[in-house]
Design an enzyme around this catalytic site. Structure first.
Site, short mmCIF file in Angstrom:
data_model
loop_
_atom_site.label_atom_id
_atom_site.label_comp_id
_atom_site.label_asym_id
_atom_site.label_seq_id
_atom_site.Cartn_x
_atom_site.Cartn_y
_atom_site.Cartn_z
CG ASP A 45 -0.37 -0.12 2.52
OD1 ASP A 45 0.87 -0.14 2.62
OD2 ASP A 45 -1.13 -0.21 3.52
CB SER A 46 4.57 1.64 -0.15
OG SER A 46 4.73 0.49 -0.96
CE LYS A 112 3.46 -5.86 3.95
NZ LYS A 112 2.97 -4.70 4.77
CD GLU A 114 0.56 -1.65 7.98
OE1 GLU A 114 1.05 -1.34 6.88
OE2 GLU A 114 0.18 -0.80 8.83
CD GLU A 181 8.00 -0.09 7.73
OE1 GLU A 181 8.20 1.02 7.22
OE2 GLU A 181 7.04 -0.83 7.43
#
Length: 264
Positions: A45-46, A112, A114, A181
């Site tokens: 989603d970057s 993925k 978070e 991260e």
């Protein structure tokens, strides 16, 4: 070329062989990466920041991720392709499954998400329904408003112990990969050694099983702030294919990330 699979990465961990991964958003770069042997990619989603020009990842939709996932899959048919579930796409296990199905149909091998222990039931629901899951702990960009910015996470005993607890909970729930991260190297080492599943670092030192970079950071095409953990491989090589090979070689040898790219 044989497809790269989750089992391929598990074997890398068992053999203590570091591996490189990278974000990809389109057909052309995905094909270039695959041609050079970089066969693990993330449609992150970057893309909200690097492709769409937003100031965070929050505006990205499931439809955005699915669109870019399909393009990357066409460019790299044999890669292991991860896709982010974006902000508010997995508020409940049922919502997560519905949205995961969308990106899996677009070509992803794994989703993925978070977050920590609060995601245990979601991870269980997905994995029980044949959707492989990669967890993401530490600096989780979708939580930028909670963190008050993009800051190192897990410093101090209490915070570090919580991240380790979260990692173990995600693994026990069925997660098969974990991204760490922006955490201290010492904590990344603890978590990597505690888990049986492969751990991929970004801003977590060279002690994790694999590394990932946003492609725009790896090639120096990001405007504005450059993260401490980033390295411009294109500046050193002058050729994008050579830059990909250099990135892979430095990850596999442990040269990158170096001390200058790491947090304590």
């Amino acid at each position: 070329m044989k497809p790269t699979t989750i089992a391929s990465l598990q074997k890398c961990k068992q053999d203590k062989k570091r591996f490189a991964t990278i974000t990809a958003y389109d057909y052309s770069f995905a094909k270039l990466f695959a041609d050079e042997g970089l066969n693990v990619m993330l449609v992150g989603d970057s893309l909200g920041m690097t492709v769409q020009g937003h100031d965070s990842t929050l505006p990205v939709t499931v439809e955005d991720i699915a669109y870019h996932t399909a393009a990357v899959r066409r460019g790299a048919p044999n890669c292991l392709l991860l896709a982010d579930l974006p902000f508010m796409a997995y508020a409940t296990p049922e919502q997560a499954f519905e949205n995961a199905a969308t990106v899996m149909r677009a070509g992803a091998n794994m989703v993925k998400i978070e977050g920590g222990e609060w995601l245990v039931e979601t991870v269980k629901m997905l994995t029980e329904r044949a959707v492989p899951v990669c967890g993401h702990l530490g600096l989780t960009p979708q939580s930028v408003n909670i963190f008050g910015g993009y800051k190192v996470q897990g410093r101090g005993d209490e915070a570090g112990d919580q991240l380790l607890s979260d990692a173990l909970a995600l693994e026990a729930a069925g997660a098969q990969l974990l991204v760490l991260e922006c955490v201290p190297v010492e904590l990344a080492k603890r978590i990597t050694e505690a888990l049986a599943i492969p751990v991929i670092g970004i801003g977590a030192g060279n002690v994790t099983d694999g590394q990932i970079l946003v492609m725009h950071d790896a090639f120096g095409i990001t405007g504005g702030h450059i993260p401490k953990f980033a390295k411009n491989f294109l500046a050193e090589t002058g050729d994008i294919r050579a830059a990909v090979r250099q990135y892979m070689a430095e990850v596999e040898s442990g040269v990158y990330p170096g001390e200058e790219h790491s947090f304590h």
